[in-house]
Structure formats: structure tokens, C-alpha cells
Write a protein that holds these residues in place. Structure first.
Motif, PDB file in Angstrom:
ATOM      1  N   LEU A  60       4.606  21.764  -4.083  1.00  0.00           N
ATOM      2  CA  LEU A  60       5.715  20.779  -3.363  1.00  0.00           C
ATOM      3  C   LEU A  60       5.443  20.722  -1.961  1.00  0.00           C
ATOM      4  CD1 LEU A  60       8.830  21.514  -5.602  1.00  0.00           C
ATOM      5  CD2 LEU A  60       7.173  19.710  -5.583  1.00  0.00           C
ATOM      6  N   ILE A  76       2.662  18.791  -0.369  1.00  0.00           N
ATOM      7  CA  ILE A  76       3.024  17.388  -0.569  1.00  0.00           C
ATOM      8  C   ILE A  76       3.995  17.166   0.555  1.00  0.00           C
ATOM      9  CG2 ILE A  76       4.412  15.456  -1.986  1.00  0.00           C
ATOM     10  CD1 ILE A  76       3.364  17.084  -4.426  1.00  0.00           C
ATOM     11  N   VAL A  77       5.090  17.663   0.684  1.00  0.00           N
ATOM     12  CA  VAL A  77       6.168  17.502   1.899  1.00  0.00           C
ATOM     13  C   VAL A  77       5.364  17.563   3.224  1.00  0.00           C
ATOM     14  CG1 VAL A  77       8.090  18.385   2.634  1.00  0.00           C
ATOM     15  CG2 VAL A  77       8.122  18.114   0.315  1.00  0.00           C
ATOM     16  N   TYR A  78       4.721  18.335   3.546  1.00  0.00           N
ATOM     17  CA  TYR A  78       4.110  18.348   4.805  1.00  0.00           C
ATOM     18  C   TYR A  78       2.937  17.490   4.932  1.00  0.00           C
ATOM     19  CZ  TYR A  78       6.560  22.570   6.584  1.00  0.00           C
ATOM     20  OH  TYR A  78       7.693  23.270   7.306  1.00  0.00           O
ATOM     21  N   ILE A 122       3.138  14.603   3.732  1.00  0.00           N
ATOM     22  CA  ILE A 122       3.599  13.109   3.863  1.00  0.00           C
ATOM     23  C   ILE A 122       4.146  13.078   5.412  1.00  0.00           C
ATOM     24  CG2 ILE A 122       5.943  12.093   3.516  1.00  0.00           C
ATOM     25  CD1 ILE A 122       5.829  13.136   0.643  1.00  0.00           C
ATOM     26  N   LEU A 123       4.518  14.153   6.100  1.00  0.00           N
ATOM     27  CA  LEU A 123       4.755  13.960   7.390  1.00  0.00           C
ATOM     28  C   LEU A 123       3.476  13.975   8.333  1.00  0.00           C
ATOM     29  CD1 LEU A 123       7.939  16.369   7.164  1.00  0.00           C
ATOM     30  CD2 LEU A 123       7.926  13.803   7.280  1.00  0.00           C
ATOM     31  N   ILE A 181       3.939  16.733  14.680  1.00  0.00           N
ATOM     32  CA  ILE A 181       3.578  17.787  13.736  1.00  0.00           C
ATOM     33  C   ILE A 181       4.955  18.003  13.272  1.00  0.00           C
ATOM     34  CG2 ILE A 181       1.395  18.480  14.708  1.00  0.00           C
ATOM     35  CD1 ILE A 181       3.234  20.883  16.031  1.00  0.00           C
ATOM     36  N   THR A 182       5.008  18.844  12.321  1.00  0.00           N
ATOM     37  CA  THR A 182       6.004  19.390  11.483  1.00  0.00           C
ATOM     38  C   THR A 182       5.896  21.004  11.695  1.00  0.00           C
ATOM     39  OG1 THR A 182       5.899  17.954   9.937  1.00  0.00           O
ATOM     40  CG2 THR A 182       7.519  19.571   9.457  1.00  0.00           C
ATOM     41  N   LEU A 183       7.061  21.707  12.074  1.00  0.00           N
ATOM     42  CA  LEU A 183       6.900  23.174  12.411  1.00  0.00           C
ATOM     43  C   LEU A 183       6.906  23.854  11.048  1.00  0.00           C
ATOM     44  CD1 LEU A 183       9.627  23.786  15.256  1.00  0.00           C
ATOM     45  CD2 LEU A 183       7.086  23.299  15.421  1.00  0.00           C
ATOM     46  N   ASP A 184       6.306  24.878  11.079  1.00  0.00           N
ATOM     47  CA  ASP A 184       6.088  25.813   9.945  1.00  0.00           C
ATOM     48  C   ASP A 184       6.263  27.244  10.251  1.00  0.00           C
ATOM     49  OD1 ASP A 184       5.206  26.542   7.504  1.00  0.00           O
ATOM     50  OD2 ASP A 184       3.513  25.423   7.323  1.00  0.00           O
TER      51      ASP A 184
END
Lengths: 600, 86
Positions: free
Chosen positions: A268, A271-273, A275-276, A514-517
Motif C-alpha cells: 500500500l 502505491i500511495v507514494y 501516486i504523489l 516530493i512526499t516526506l518519508d
């Protein structure tokens, strides 16, 4: 020495020593001979099935041993090296090719390691080779991401080694006749929920392996490091580290339940990351985590069909992921661009790259008649079969029911984030004004070859099923894989996921973000904590020291008092401090393990 | 300047839409009459045998994933130069 005594890893590692001295056509002749020889050697060993031992520091190491999943992994690793080499023939950097041989050699070494020490040595060889590949990438952040990659994998290596030391010690204490053997940790299946001394070693071994698998909270290294390789380097990188980790987890921890939950999380999360994400190669990197998640679920379920499914999926995944990254690499090589916001409309001038990308995208989505369909579906099937068995035995299996529903949702999500998103934003979407041609013949040939394998395995999965760990189960599954209901379920999930993509397209429009991780912790928090809190504190202490005791040495964190000639040669603070930190950490850990953790 | 599709491209886009909608419609029709077996029948779970379960599940799962991702992005989205700016 017989052929069967010679580890296939050494074929590739010898090549790594030889290739830097070769030029022109001879270099490529030798390079292409290496995977062929390694594969021939591997299959000779697999057919003979005999182990070889060498003495090393008082231990009997076992570098030639065939585990149940070794044949399928060794075969795809060799195919991957050959296909990747064909794709990389235009690569200008001198370092990448030998580094690839070291990297793939290390991976092959792990596949044939019969003992934990050999496994660990090749594990670390792999880290060295892959780090050099990232550094050879010549992307904006190749140097920094390579360093972070190395640091994180060194920490993973420490965890693995600590675990190995404890496990071996425990085995010796219990009178095990072969304490070094790399084999299934049977007791882990029942002991995983206890965090006592008995399971500590196994937990550490598993954690070390999970770092390489890209499991949380370490997933971020995959999208951080892999896209910083060159157009061809990333193709190799995508194949070996995570899949070798899958292999080792399969050998050691099949049936350990937490792997199911980790796998679902990864499926999951990817997929989520994705998508962004805006960077096309980071999208594909996130989808590696997503796909490895499916494999981990299979390993966690641990039945024969599940292990077959995870192995077969690893085989198919290596090929279609390489194909997708070849397609992305061709775009990168032709345009110099990686962001979806800067791409689009390339179908006009890159039709071969587009079609190969689409085939890879369909395969990763498990579309019927592609390799993903005939492999990944085995994992879902194993979940339902195991649930039925447990139900018959009156045992709890609600977690498997939930797992199945999440896997089906994740299957739909794969089409969304990789199956459509990648080809849509790169080749269609809008007109970026770019008109690059398809790449040179060798890159086209590599892509077409891998696309052909994706379709071949989708139509004729038999040859792959025959080299899986449990052939009888695979043969049974072959009878139902193309059942009408099965095909219709997958088409329904995928095509309506596709509809959702176009309905939600305004929400999926890419932005330059970007999306923080979790990597925020070591990329932002720790450096800032050091710069803004610890360093001023140390400098303050340093001044206080100087004031009180003039003879104390000046700040160790400041190289200002070094001679100018030396200072010029030093890289940036982080380039020095990260390896120093890692080495100190390793040494401290060894001390802890030897003098405190080990029972007398 | 916005790119204008050529007449051939316009035709292809139209064909793609028609084929896509036809395939989706065909699946809806077939799913209406197809009886899928329950994966967890022994547990009394039969939701996956309902007509149109899989098309709805595929669409719904994707919808939820996108909405979840966009919600997560509110907190975690940063400019792609976030780390490079250090």
C-alpha cells in the motif's frame, strides 16, 4: 577443482577485475561471456546438487550450496545481467560495468551461500558494488544519495552480523553440529511474538535482511538511491538488492507471520507514494517496494504455493521492472528529463520505447497474458488456500481474510500508480514539445527482448513453473491460472481501476513536489539537530575548555586548524562524518555483542 | 502554446474512448451473469460472489487510495528542492 566447486559469483567477480583493463569490442565480448558462464556454472551446480566447502579462519565455509529457490533466482539474475549489459553498451562511465559485475556477483554469491558467513560476505560485496553504481550515475544527487545508501546498508549489515553472531553462538551452545548453516529458522515461526534472548538473534538477522528489502521504516532508500543511478545503472540496481533480500527471507523466514503485515504495508505504501510522485524513476522505485510487498506476503504465508508465488513473482518482477526502467532510462538518455511535469507526448517519436514501457506496465499490473498475471496471482491463491486449511483445522485465520482483500485492492492500485500513470504521464498526457528519437539499437533490442519475456511467461508460464522451488504445486496451479473466473476478476479490478484513474485525473495532475518519508529523520532532522543544537553546544564546551585548560585540543568538529593543503583535499563535512559515524557504530556494536550480549 | 491534435490523432483518441467504454460495458454485463465462487465460504463471507463486486471493488479501492494519498500529501508534500535547498 571441478566446475561444480566454483561459485558462480566468482565468475562475475573475476570479470570485475578483468574488465577495467580491456577496451573496445573485447571488453564487451568478455562482459557478455560473464553472465553466460555464470549461468552455465550455476546450472551445473544445480543439476549436480553437490556442496563444496573451503576452510576460512578456522571455519568451514560453504560457498556452493543449492537452496530451493536458488535455481529460479540464479536464472533470472543471469538473464538480468545479460539484458542489462546490452542496454548499457552506450554508457560512457568507465566504473559502472565493473561495479555491475561486483554487484551481481555478490547477489549470486548470496544465492549459493550455504552458510551465514559466506552469505554475509557476499551481502556486503553487493553493497559495495551497488554504491559504486549509484556514484557512477552522474545525476544531481548521485554522490549524496550513494553515501546515504551506503550508510543505511552498513547499518543493515551490522544488524545482520549481530544476529548471525548471536544465532551461531546459540547453536554452538545447543550442540548444533552445523552452527554456521544458512537454513530456515524453524523456531522463528513460533517464537516471533516473543522478544526474549531466544529470538533476539533471529530478529536481528531478519531486520538486517528487511533493510535491504526496502521494508518500513527503511523504504525511503529505494526511491532516494535508485533514481540517482545512470540510465542503465538504475536498471541493474532495481534487480538485485531487494530481490536478494527476498531470497534470503524466503530461505530463512518462510511462514513468519509479521512478514505478511510488513508486506501489506509495503504494497500500500508503494502505491500511495507513487501516486504523489512526479519523478518517473521514483514512481518506478516506489513500485518496487509495492511489488516486494506482495513477495513478503507470500513468504509470510510460507506454504509451498506461496513460496512458489513469491519466487515466480520475483522472477517476473525483475524482468518487467528492468523493462520499465529501460523505457524510463531511454527517455532520460534522450531528453535529460525525469519529471512527469516536463515530459509528455513522447509517443510521437519514441514508439518502441512507449510500447515496451506499456508492456512492462501491463506486466507489473498482472494483466492477463503477461508475466505478472501468471506469477503474482499465485500469492493471492495461496492466501485463500491457507485460510481454508486453517479453517478446516479450526485455527484462527481472520488475518488471511483481511490479507486477501487488501491484496486485491493493492492489485487494482498497481494498475493505477504504475500500469497507467507511468506510460500516461511520460508518453501521452500533454505535448511537452520534446521530439527525441527512440534510443540506439542495443537499447531497443534489450527492451524488445525483455518485453518478449514478459509476454512469453504470460502465455507459456510452464518453463518458469518448472524451476520453482515446489514444482508439483506449481504444476497444479498451472491448470487453474487461466480459469475464466480468474481472468475476469483481474480484468474487472484492473480496468475499473483504470476508469478511476481517468475519472480522478484532475486530482492526479503532477506538481513539482516530493512526499516526506522516514528519511526526513536522517536527511533533515539529524543534520539540523547537529548543526543547530549539538555543534553550538560542543563549540560552547570547547570555548569553555580552552578558557579553563588552554592545553586541551581545539574542536574536533572544526577542521579550520588543519593545514590549508589538507583541508582542500577533504570532502564536505557530511562526506566524512557519515562513514566515520557508521564505522564507529559498527565497532561499538561489535563490542556490545561480544562482551555483553553473549552469554558466558 | 497548446498542442492541437492532428485529425488522425483525434480519430485515435475517439476510437480509444469507444473501445475502452465498450470493454468496460462488456465487463459490467458479463459480471452481472457470472457467478464467482466465494473465496472464504467456510467463514460465511460471500460478498465476493455479489454481482459487480470486482468492478466496484477495483474502482472503489483506487478511489480510496487516491483520496488517502491526497490527504496524506496535505501534511507531507514539499517542493522537490526541499533537501537540495539545505
Amino acid at each position: 577443482m571441478q566446475m561444480t566447486d566454483f561459485p558462480p559469483a566468482l565468475v562475475l567477480l573475476s570479470g570485475a577485475l578483468l574488465l577495467p583493463f580491456l577496451k573496445g569490442k573485447l571488453r564487451w565480448v568478455v562482459a557478455f561471456a560473464l553472465p553466460v558462464l555464470a549461468l552455465a556454472d550455476a546450472w551445473q551446480i544445480i543439476t549436480e546438487g553437490a556442496d563444496s566447502y573451503i576452510p576460512f579462519l578456522g571455519m568451514q565455509l560453504n560457498p556452493v550450496h543449492v537452496h530451493a529457490p536458488t535455481p529460479v533466482f540464479a536464472t533470472v539474475f543471469a538473464i538480468m545481467v545479460a539484458g542489462g549489459l546490452l542496454f548499457s553498451m552506450n554508457q560512457k562511465t568507465e566504473h559502472e560495468l565493473p561495479a555491475v559485475c561486483v554487484y551481481a556477483g555478490g547477489a549470486l554469491g548470496v544465492l549459493f551461500a550455504g552458510d551465514l558467513v559466506t552469505m554475509f560476505i557476499f551481502w556486503e560485496v553487493m553493497t559495495l558494488g551497488s554504491t559504486v553504481i549509484i556514484w557512477s550515475g552522474r545525476q544531481a544527487d548521485s554522490e549524496g544519495s550513494g553515501l546515504r545508501y551506503f550508510g543505511l546498508h552498513a547499518v543493515g549489515g551490522v544488524l545482520l552480523l549481530m544476529g548471525i553472531v548471536i544465532v551461531v553462538q546459540q547453536r554452538i551452545a545447543s550442540g548444533d553440529p552445523d552452527p554456521l548453516a544458512f537454513r530456515h529458522f524453524e523456531s522463528m515461526v513460533s517464537l516471533w511474538s516473543s522478544f526474549g534472548w531466544d529470538s533476539a538473534g533471529m530478529w536481528l538477522v531478519m531486520l538486517g535482511m528487511l533493510v535491504n528489502a526496502g521494508a518500513p521504516p527503511f523504504s525511503a532508500w529505494v526511491p532516494d538511491a535508485y533514481p540517482e543511478g545512470s540510465s542503465s545503472g538504475t536498471v541493474f540496481l532495481s534487480a538485485f538488492t531487494t530481490k536478494t533480500a527476498v531470497f534470503t527471507l524466503m530461505v530463512a523466514f518462510a511462514g513468519v507471520e509479521p512478514l505478511i503485515y510488513l508486506g501489506l504495508w509495503m504494497a500500500l505504501y508503494g502505491i500511495v507514494y507513487a501516486i504523489l510522485e512526479n519523478d518517473m524513476r521514483r514512481i518506478l522505485a516506489y513500485s518496487i517496494i509495492n511489488q516486494v510487498g506482495f513477495m513478503l506476503v507470500g513468504i509470510g504465508v510460507g506454504t509451498k504455493l506461496a513460496i512458489d508465488g513469491a519466487s515466480a513473482h520475483a522472477f517476473a518482477h525483475i524482468i518487467y521492472k528492468a523493462l520499465l526502467l529501460m523505457s524510463a532510462g531511454s527517455v532520460l538518455a534522450a531528453t535529460g528529463k525525469r519529471k512527469c511535469t516536463e515530459l509528455g507526448g513522447l509517443y510521437r517519436t519514441m514508439p518502441i520505447t512507449m510500447w515496451c514501457g506499456i508492456i512492462g506496465a501491463l506486466a507489473i499490473s498482472s494483466f492477463p497474458l503477461t508475466s505478472g498475471f501468471t506469477t503474482k496471482s499465485m500469492i493471492a491463491q495461496s492466501v485463500t488456500e491457507q485460510a481454508a486449511l486453517l479453517a478446516d483445522a479450526g485455527l484462527s485465520h481472520n488475518h488471511l481474510i483481511v490479507t486477501w482483500f487488501i491484496l486485491e485492492a493493492a492489485s487494482a492500485g498497481v494498475f493505477l500508480h504504475a500500469g497507467i500513470k507511468f506510460p500516461w504521464f511520460v508518453f501521452f498526457q500533454k505535448d511537452s514539445g520534446l521530439r527525441p528519437p527512440d534510443p540506439p539499437w542495443n537499447m531497443r533490442a534489450a527492451m524488445i527482448g525483455f518485453a518478449a519475456i514478459c509476454i512469453f511467461l504470460g502465455v507459456f508460464p510452464g518453463p518458469l513453473y518448472q524451476i520453482l522451488p515446489y514444482q508439483a504445486e506449481a504444476a497444479e496451479y498451472a491448470k487453474v491460472v487461466y480459469g475464466v473466473g480468474h481472468v475476469l476478476i483481474m480484468l474487472s479490478l484492473l480496468l475499473f481501476s483504470g476508469l478511476a484513474f481517468f475519472v480522478l485525473l484532475p486530482m492526479l495532475k503532477r506538481t513539482e513536489t516530493i512526499t516526506l518519508d522516514f528519511d526526513w529523520i536522517w536527511r533533515r532532522f539529524i543534520p539540523h539537530f547537529w548543526r543547530d543544537v549539538l555543534l553550538p553546544l560542543l563549540q560552547g564546551l570547547d570555548r569553555a575548555q580552552k578558557a579553563v585548560l588552554e592545553w586541551l585540543p581545539s574542536s574536533a568538529s572544526d577542521d579550520g586548524n588543519l593545514p590549508a593543503q589538507v583541508r582542500r583535499r577533504l570532502p564536505g563535512n557530511w562526506a566524512v562524518s557519515v562513514p566515520v559515524f557508521v564505522i564507529v557504530l559498527m565497532l561499538l556494536t561489535y563490542l556490545v555483542v561480544y562482551f555483553w550480549l553473549l552469554p558466558a | 502554446m497548446k498542442y492541437q491534435l492532428t485529425p488522425t490523432e483525434k480519430k485515435l483518441v475517439r476510437i480509444a474512448w469507444i473501445v475502452g467504454l465498450l470493454v468496460l460495458s462488456a465487463i459490467v454485463v458479463v459480471e452481472l451473469f457470472m457467478h464467482h465462487h466465494a473465496h472464504f465460504e467456510k467463514d460465511g463471507i460471500t460478498i465476493d460472489t455479489l454481482p459487480e463486486f470486482y468492478p466496484i471493488y477495483g474502482f472503489g479501492a483506487s478511489f480510496v487510495l487516491v483520496v488517502f494519498a491526497k490527504t496524506l500529501a496535505i501534511a507531507l508534500k514539499r517542493k522537490d528542492t526541499f533537501y537540495a535547498d539545505d
